[in-house]
Design a protein around this motif. Structure first.
Motif, PDB file in Angstrom:
ATOM      1  N   ASN A 103      41.179  73.112  18.879  1.00 60.84           N
ATOM      2  CA  ASN A 103      41.615  72.326  17.728  1.00 60.84           C
ATOM      3  C   ASN A 103      40.442  71.666  17.015  1.00 60.84           C
ATOM      4  O   ASN A 103      40.435  71.551  15.787  1.00 60.84           O
ATOM      5  CB  ASN A 103      42.614  71.260  18.192  1.00 60.84           C
ATOM      6  N   LYS A 121      39.252  72.156  13.046  1.00 59.82           N
ATOM      7  CA  LYS A 121      39.031  71.047  12.111  1.00 59.82           C
ATOM      8  C   LYS A 121      37.642  71.125  11.483  1.00 59.82           C
ATOM      9  O   LYS A 121      37.475  70.845  10.292  1.00 59.82           O
ATOM     10  CB  LYS A 121      39.219  69.720  12.836  1.00 59.82           C
ATOM     11  N   SER A 166      37.695  73.839   8.932  1.00 63.13           N
ATOM     12  CA  SER A 166      38.485  73.406   7.774  1.00 63.13           C
ATOM     13  C   SER A 166      37.660  72.487   6.885  1.00 63.13           C
ATOM     14  O   SER A 166      37.718  72.574   5.645  1.00 63.13           O
ATOM     15  CB  SER A 166      39.757  72.684   8.241  1.00 63.13           C
ATOM     16  N   ALA A 214      38.132  63.640   5.735  1.00 60.32           N
ATOM     17  CA  ALA A 214      38.677  64.244   6.955  1.00 60.32           C
ATOM     18  C   ALA A 214      37.867  63.756   8.138  1.00 60.32           C
ATOM     19  O   ALA A 214      36.686  63.430   7.998  1.00 60.32           O
ATOM     20  CB  ALA A 214      38.633  65.769   6.874  1.00 60.32           C
ATOM     21  N   MET A 274      36.982  65.248  11.842  1.00 62.85           N
ATOM     22  CA  MET A 274      37.102  66.377  12.760  1.00 62.85           C
ATOM     23  C   MET A 274      37.321  65.911  14.191  1.00 62.85           C
ATOM     24  O   MET A 274      37.988  66.557  14.984  1.00 62.85           O
ATOM     25  CB  MET A 274      35.858  67.250  12.670  1.00 62.85           C
TER      26      MET A 274
END
Length: 474
Positions: free
Chosen positions: A347, A351, A354, A456, A458
């Protein structure tokens, strides 16, 4: 292989190793290999000399890295898959020599075809599947008394991974126990391999001196060593979730060892190759500095498999069924986890990619990527296309396990303060972890780069933090 069953087992083992090798995002170590393989050979060697591994794996990936249009994952994972597939053939040849029982031979081969750790590292673009091939190949050379090829295989092993030194010692001891009459030939072969490694051994001593007390590895304990031993067989992705695997593994292994000693049927050379590398790594970690690397111990998994398979030659049906009931379910679950990890990728890596995609799609001329940890360059630069201006912020202290100045120079990592004039926007990436000094983000705070809300994060937990900000200079 006279029976069709070994061929079927091998076919399934090959499929498990090869599919889906392309699907899981590459991680830090794989990306580091990609970056080094893309360098000219002189810079590749210089960058490797500033790291902690010998250069052979990067040199093997170098031709692939220079094929136009090749996917980044293929550069590092294709050699790993091919090495793991070749290991199946070498393992069968070993079993034909050391094991007279067709049943034990079949069980040992079948287990090795399905051993979760071999499947896992067949699909990871690092040197560990090739290390397994070389260790088994060297043992096959000893069994066949091919002393020149033993020297060649061992020399390649030494230039591939530092644990080759531990396996060379284990191979020498196992060979003497197997047939002490060969001690002179084995010693000469391994000595020749050692002499071929001397040019890099000098660099290795310097590398170990430079990382002493500052590498990412931490001290060991008895529970961690037992976990590392189970790691040679099972793919331990989360120790808490896999405690049942660890317990079953050690329960079966202890019973097998006691059974072998009581019946005086223990294959001591195999036991040496199964456990001595782990013991040597633990001793070095205690008396010098931590070097315990579980994934470098996966060649021992083959020999552990043979120890576990040995009772199947003598146990009656009920005993075989009891062993299978204990061992097979947890192994199948672990194989399923490894094989289906594409549907549950890391995951954190998702991230990070992304965040990179966000920067790439919105990148404008004059923009600057300003980041606090060189690890971000390793993780992102193999894949960025539009980013043409990136600077690593001034480092306030050493990063445990971080890139050396020499390696950063060869990778052309630009380091320095924020430029006085920035014509575009500033993409800021912060990073904090147990390996990064707490002062890493102070420069960003002092220059007002973290005043806005992050686009964001991460990572954002008690252990690590990494966030992305977009700043418009005044």
């Amino acid at each position: 292989m006279k029976s069709k069953l070994p061929l079927l087992l091998a076919a399934v083992g090959i499929l498990l190793r090869a599919i889906p090798v392309w699907a899981v995002p590459t991680w830090y170590d794989e990306n580091f290999t990609i970056l080094l393989a893309r360098l000219p050979i002189d810079r590749l060697l210089a960058a490797t000399a500033g790291d902690v591994h010998p250069p052979l794996w990067y040199l093997l990936c170098w031709p692939l890295a220079h094929i136009p249009g090749i996917p980044a994952w293929a550069v590092v994972r294709v050699p790993a898959v091919l090495a793991s597939i070749a290991t199946l053939w070498v393992w069968w040849k070993i079993l034909e020599i050391v094991e007279t029982s067709p049943r034990v031979r079949l069980v040992a081969f079948g287990l090795f075809c399905f051993i979760p750790q071999q499947i896992y590292y067949a699909q990871e673009g690092r040197m560990y599947s090739l290390l397994t091939l070389l260790v088994l190949g060297a043992w096959l050379c000893i069994l066949r008394r091919r002393w020149v090829w033993l020297a060649v295989a061992t020399a390649i092993m030494l230039w591939l991974q530092n644990y080759g030194l531990l396996y060379a010692a284990a191979l020498w001891l196992a060979a003497i126990v197997y047939d002490r009459r060969t001690w002179r030939a084995v010693t000469l072969s391994l000595t020749a391999a050692g002499l071929a490694f001397i040019p890099w051994l000098i660099i290795l001593f310097r590398q170990m001196g430079e990382i002493h007390g500052s590498y990412w590895m931490v001290g060991i304990s008895m529970p961690s060593v037992l976990g590392d031993l189970a790691h040679t067989y099972f793919s331990i992705l989360d120790l808490r979730a896999d405690m049942i695997n660890v317990a079953v593994f050690h329960g079966v292994l202890i019973w097998v060892l006691i059974w072998g000693v009581r019946r005086r049927s223990t294959n001591w050379p195999v036991a040496i190759l199964a456990f001595v590398p782990l013991v040597l790594a633990a001793i070095v970690s205690v008396v010098w500095q931590p070097i315990m690397l579980p994934r470098a111990l996966i060649p021992s998994g083959a020999f552990i498999v043979l120890l576990i398979a040995k009772p199947f030659g003598d146990l009656k049906y009920r005993g075989q069924l009891l062993m299978a009931i204990f061992l097979v379910p947890v192994m199948l679950v672990n194989i399923l986890v490894v094989s289906l990890r594409v549907f549950k990728p890391n995951n954190i890596m998702v991230k990070y990619y992304s965040a990179l995609s966000l920067i790439e799609t919105q990148w404008q001329e004059g923009d600057l990527l300003f980041y606090s940890d060189a690890g971000l360059f390793v993780s992102w630069s193999p894949y960025w296309r539009n980013i043409d201006n990136a600077i690593l912020s001034p480092q306030c202290g050493p990063v445990r396990g971080g890139l050396s100045p020499q390696t950063m120079t060869e990778l052309r990592i630009k380091t320095g303060p924020l430029p006085d004039i920035v014509t575009g926007r500033i993409w800021v990436v912060t990073a904090l972890s147990p390996f990064i000094p707490n002062c890493a983000n102070e420069y960003f705070i002092e220059n007002g780069l973290l005043d806005s809300q992050p686009l964001a994060c991460m990572q954002d937990d008690v252990l690590a933090e990494a966030c992305l900000y977009l700043v418009n200079p005044k």
